[in-house]
Design a protein around this motif. Structure first.
Motif, mmCIF file in Angstrom:
data_model
loop_
_atom_site.group_PDB
_atom_site.id
_atom_site.type_symbol
_atom_site.label_atom_id
_atom_site.label_comp_id
_atom_site.label_asym_id
_atom_site.label_seq_id
_atom_site.Cartn_x
_atom_site.Cartn_y
_atom_site.Cartn_z
ATOM 1 N N ILE A 143 -3.656 4.448 5.749
ATOM 2 C CA ILE A 143 -2.302 4.975 5.935
ATOM 3 C C ILE A 143 -1.868 5.882 4.791
ATOM 4 C CG2 ILE A 143 -1.606 2.996 7.332
ATOM 5 C CD1 ILE A 143 -0.175 1.884 4.898
ATOM 6 N N ILE A 144 -2.568 5.820 3.646
ATOM 7 C CA ILE A 144 -2.210 6.704 2.527
ATOM 8 C C ILE A 144 -3.236 7.806 2.329
ATOM 9 C CG2 ILE A 144 -0.795 5.002 1.324
ATOM 10 C CD1 ILE A 144 -3.147 4.382 -0.485
ATOM 11 N N GLY A 145 -4.155 7.985 3.287
ATOM 12 C CA GLY A 145 -4.999 9.163 3.246
ATOM 13 C C GLY A 145 -6.490 9.017 3.322
ATOM 14 N N PRO A 146 -7.107 7.990 2.717
ATOM 15 C CA PRO A 146 -8.575 7.919 2.721
ATOM 16 C C PRO A 146 -9.139 7.874 4.137
ATOM 17 C CG PRO A 146 -7.682 6.379 1.128
ATOM 18 C CD PRO A 146 -6.522 6.899 1.924
ATOM 19 N N ILE A 147 -10.237 8.585 4.350
ATOM 20 C CA ILE A 147 -10.867 8.603 5.668
ATOM 21 C C ILE A 147 -11.916 7.500 5.714
ATOM 22 C CG2 ILE A 147 -12.125 9.996 7.353
ATOM 23 C CD1 ILE A 147 -10.913 12.468 6.139
ATOM 24 N N MET A 200 3.218 5.395 -7.173
ATOM 25 C CA MET A 200 2.609 5.540 -8.494
ATOM 26 C C MET A 200 2.172 6.980 -8.783
ATOM 27 S SD MET A 200 3.069 2.676 -9.866
ATOM 28 C CE MET A 200 2.145 2.999 -11.371
ATOM 29 N N PRO A 201 1.486 7.684 -7.871
ATOM 30 C CA PRO A 201 1.163 9.086 -8.168
ATOM 31 C C PRO A 201 2.406 9.960 -8.332
ATOM 32 C CG PRO A 201 -0.221 8.255 -6.399
ATOM 33 C CD PRO A 201 0.853 7.236 -6.625
ATOM 34 N N ALA A 202 3.506 9.607 -7.636
ATOM 35 C CA ALA A 202 4.721 10.412 -7.731
ATOM 36 C C ALA A 202 5.365 10.325 -9.108
ATOM 37 C CB ALA A 202 5.724 9.970 -6.655
ATOM 38 N N LEU A 203 5.065 9.272 -9.866
ATOM 39 C CA LEU A 203 5.615 9.159 -11.218
ATOM 40 C C LEU A 203 5.059 10.213 -12.157
ATOM 41 C CD1 LEU A 203 5.566 5.266 -11.670
ATOM 42 C CD2 LEU A 203 7.548 6.721 -11.219
ATOM 43 N N ASP A 204 3.877 10.728 -11.825
ATOM 44 C CA ASP A 204 3.244 11.800 -12.614
ATOM 45 C C ASP A 204 3.078 11.402 -14.074
ATOM 46 O OD1 ASP A 204 1.994 14.236 -12.824
ATOM 47 O OD2 ASP A 204 3.838 15.347 -13.259
ATOM 48 N N LEU A 205 2.668 10.141 -14.286
ATOM 49 C CA LEU A 205 2.434 9.652 -15.643
ATOM 50 C C LEU A 205 1.049 10.050 -16.115
ATOM 51 C CD1 LEU A 205 3.921 6.054 -15.290
ATOM 52 C CD2 LEU A 205 5.020 8.039 -16.338
ATOM 53 N N GLU A 206 0.938 10.392 -17.375
ATOM 54 C CA GLU A 206 -0.350 10.806 -17.926
ATOM 55 C C GLU A 206 -1.294 9.602 -17.972
ATOM 56 O OE1 GLU A 206 -2.209 12.930 -21.928
ATOM 57 O OE2 GLU A 206 -0.047 12.615 -21.732
ATOM 58 N N GLY A 207 -2.490 9.813 -17.472
ATOM 59 C CA GLY A 207 -3.498 8.757 -17.466
ATOM 60 C C GLY A 207 -3.441 7.836 -16.266
ATOM 61 N N VAL A 208 -2.408 7.965 -15.425
ATOM 62 C CA VAL A 208 -2.293 7.121 -14.228
ATOM 63 C C VAL A 208 -3.082 7.771 -13.091
ATOM 64 C CG1 VAL A 208 -0.737 6.166 -12.502
ATOM 65 C CG2 VAL A 208 -0.070 6.190 -14.906
ATOM 66 N N PRO A 209 -4.039 7.070 -12.493
ATOM 67 C CA PRO A 209 -4.829 7.670 -11.403
ATOM 68 C C PRO A 209 -3.946 8.049 -10.221
ATOM 69 C CG PRO A 209 -5.858 5.656 -12.212
ATOM 70 C CD PRO A 209 -4.499 5.713 -12.824
ATOM 71 N N ILE A 220 0.839 -1.203 0.000
ATOM 72 C CA ILE A 220 0.000 0.000 0.000
ATOM 73 C C ILE A 220 0.870 1.248 0.000
ATOM 74 C CG2 ILE A 220 -1.676 1.312 1.347
ATOM 75 C CD1 ILE A 220 -2.839 -1.341 2.308
ATOM 76 N N TYR A 221 1.921 1.268 0.799
ATOM 77 C CA TYR A 221 2.832 2.415 0.811
ATOM 78 C C TYR A 221 3.479 2.614 -0.567
ATOM 79 C CZ TYR A 221 2.997 3.669 5.788
ATOM 80 O OH TYR A 221 2.703 4.136 7.042
ATOM 81 N N LEU A 222 4.012 1.535 -1.137
ATOM 82 C CA LEU A 222 4.753 1.642 -2.392
ATOM 83 C C LEU A 222 3.864 2.117 -3.533
ATOM 84 C CD1 LEU A 222 6.906 -1.617 -2.137
ATOM 85 C CD2 LEU A 222 7.700 0.737 -1.902
ATOM 86 N N LEU A 223 2.671 1.549 -3.647
ATOM 87 C CA LEU A 223 1.786 1.943 -4.735
ATOM 88 C C LEU A 223 1.083 3.262 -4.442
ATOM 89 C CD1 LEU A 223 0.147 -1.460 -5.779
ATOM 90 C CD2 LEU A 223 2.104 -0.287 -6.791
ATOM 91 N N GLY A 224 0.644 3.434 -3.199
ATOM 92 C CA GLY A 224 -0.116 4.631 -2.859
ATOM 93 C C GLY A 224 0.684 5.910 -2.960
ATOM 94 N N PHE A 225 1.972 5.844 -2.636
ATOM 95 C CA PHE A 225 2.817 7.034 -2.726
ATOM 96 C C PHE A 225 3.692 7.026 -3.981
ATOM 97 C CE2 PHE A 225 2.454 6.942 2.079
ATOM 98 C CZ PHE A 225 1.523 7.969 2.118
ATOM 99 N N PRO A 239 -5.817 7.851 -3.817
ATOM 100 C CA PRO A 239 -5.308 6.858 -2.853
ATOM 101 C C PRO A 239 -6.250 5.680 -2.685
ATOM 102 C CG PRO A 239 -6.062 8.841 -1.719
ATOM 103 C CD PRO A 239 -6.070 9.160 -3.175
ATOM 104 N N VAL A 240 -7.556 5.909 -2.846
ATOM 105 C CA VAL A 240 -8.508 4.798 -2.757
ATOM 106 C C VAL A 240 -8.253 3.801 -3.885
ATOM 107 C CG1 VAL A 240 -10.939 4.148 -2.859
ATOM 108 C CG2 VAL A 240 -10.255 6.195 -1.603
ATOM 109 N N PHE A 241 -8.009 4.335 -5.091
ATOM 110 C CA PHE A 241 -7.728 3.458 -6.239
ATOM 111 C C PHE A 241 -6.516 2.579 -5.966
ATOM 112 C CE2 PHE A 241 -5.347 2.626 -10.131
ATOM 113 C CZ PHE A 241 -6.305 2.007 -10.919
ATOM 114 N N TRP A 242 -5.422 3.185 -5.515
ATOM 115 C CA TRP A 242 -4.205 2.403 -5.311
ATOM 116 C C TRP A 242 -4.309 1.516 -4.077
ATOM 117 C CZ3 TRP A 242 -1.534 1.553 -9.270
ATOM 118 C CH2 TRP A 242 -1.424 2.514 -10.280
ATOM 119 N N GLY A 243 -5.140 1.903 -3.125
ATOM 120 C CA GLY A 243 -5.396 1.019 -2.005
ATOM 121 C C GLY A 243 -6.106 -0.247 -2.441
ATOM 122 N N VAL A 244 -7.116 -0.094 -3.303
ATOM 123 C CA VAL A 244 -7.828 -1.265 -3.812
ATOM 124 C C VAL A 244 -6.906 -2.115 -4.672
ATOM 125 C CG1 VAL A 244 -9.710 -2.017 -5.311
ATOM 126 C CG2 VAL A 244 -10.091 -0.164 -3.682
#
Length: 292
Positions: free
Chosen positions: A235-239, A145-154, A138-143, A157-162
């Motif tokens: 842990i990656i943000g969703p309430i 993947m968004p940090a890559l700033d790739l176009e079209g990548v969600p 969850i840490y690796l993907l949640g933080f 945090p809920v998406f990457w948590g799932v």
């Protein structure tokens, strides 16, 4: 000569139906007696534990910190809102896992050198995601993947948590499916092939349906764990429920909100666990009846 006078031999005057009725009535009375004993012993054990806790020196402080009714009522609406997110993540992840894990298991079960690259990929996938703790995924993907700033990548945090839940639990569920597939005797496939079905048709219509029925109880056990592990996504943000409880506890310096969140999870997982137990018992009776 009666059964009592005859040293315990059955009374021939009763007949088969009479003896069966006597056995059944004896079993029912024994079952009722056992239920009463179990109920009384359980009440005594839990009563003794309750008395031990209530009479402990720190019970007043614990009661105020964890069982405050006013804080329970105040925190419950926000926790319920967060728990709805837990339920949504659980339902979406479970639906994907059931299909994706079955695909992995089928690929892992394929024979022949031509399928070796696919089998190697699946083996690597299951070994990797069964070896990494879910919280790290969850840490690796949640933080990450968004940090890559790739176009079209969600970036949600809920998406990457799932996604994290799907990857880790698919590795475990795939092995459950594979165990079910390998438990089917090869004669089943041979019989299907002798009827003119292809290898894929025999797998689809003969092997997989039987395998899935056999692994329903362990699958349900995995999904009990999945429901609880949705809380890690916080842990990656969703309430969700646990995060909402933590926010309330930080504001009030009272931990009753965590008890409220725990009760909501229990309200889902315990009925599911009992349903799993019923399926296991029914499967056990069916197997025993088949061996008679």
């Amino acid at each position: 000569m009666t059964g009592a006078a005859g040293g315990g031999f059955p009374d021939p005057d009763l007949g088969v139906a009479g003896r069966r009725s006597r056995i059944l009535s004896s079993g029912r009375s024994g079952g009722k007696r056992g239920a009463v004993i179990a109920t009384v012993s359980t009440a005594l054990v839990f009563g003794a534990l309750a008395l031990l806790v209530v009479n402990s020196p720190g019970w007043a402080a614990v009661k105020e910190s964890f069982f405050n009714w006013e804080d329970f009522r105040a925190s419950l609406p926000e926790i319920l809102t967060g728990f709805w997110l837990n339920v949504q993540m659980f339902v979406v992840a479970e639906a994907i896992i059931l299909v994706f894990a079955l695909l992995l298991a089928v690929i892992r079960s394929l024979r022949g050198p031509v399928f070796f690259p696919l089998r190697a990929i699946v083996i690597g996938f299951t070994d990797l995601f069964r070896g990494i703790p879910l919280i790290l995924v969850i840490y690796l993907l949640g933080f990450g993947m968004p940090a890559l700033d790739l176009e079209g990548v969600p970036t949600s945090p809920v998406f990457w948590g799932v996604v994290s839940l799907v990857l880790v639990y698919s590795a475990y569920v795939a092995e459950v499916y594979r165990a079910g597939i390998e438990s089917i005797h090869p004669s089943q496939s041979a019989a299907a092939r002798s009827l003119g079905l292809s290898r894929w048709q025999s797998l689809r219509f003969v092997v997989i349906p039987q395998a899935v029925r056999r692994v329903v109880p362990p699958l349900l056990n995995d999904f009990v764990g999945l429901q609880k592990d949705t809380a890690l996504v916080s842990i990656i943000g969703p309430i969700e429920a646990v995060r909402a409880a933590g926010i309330f506890a930080a504001e009030t310096f009272n931990y009753t909100s965590y008890v409220a969140a725990a009760l909501l999870f229990v309200a889902i997982t315990i009925p599911l666990a009992r349903f799993t137990d019923r399926l296991v018992e029914r499967d056990r009776r069916r197997r025993m009846a088949g061996t008679d």
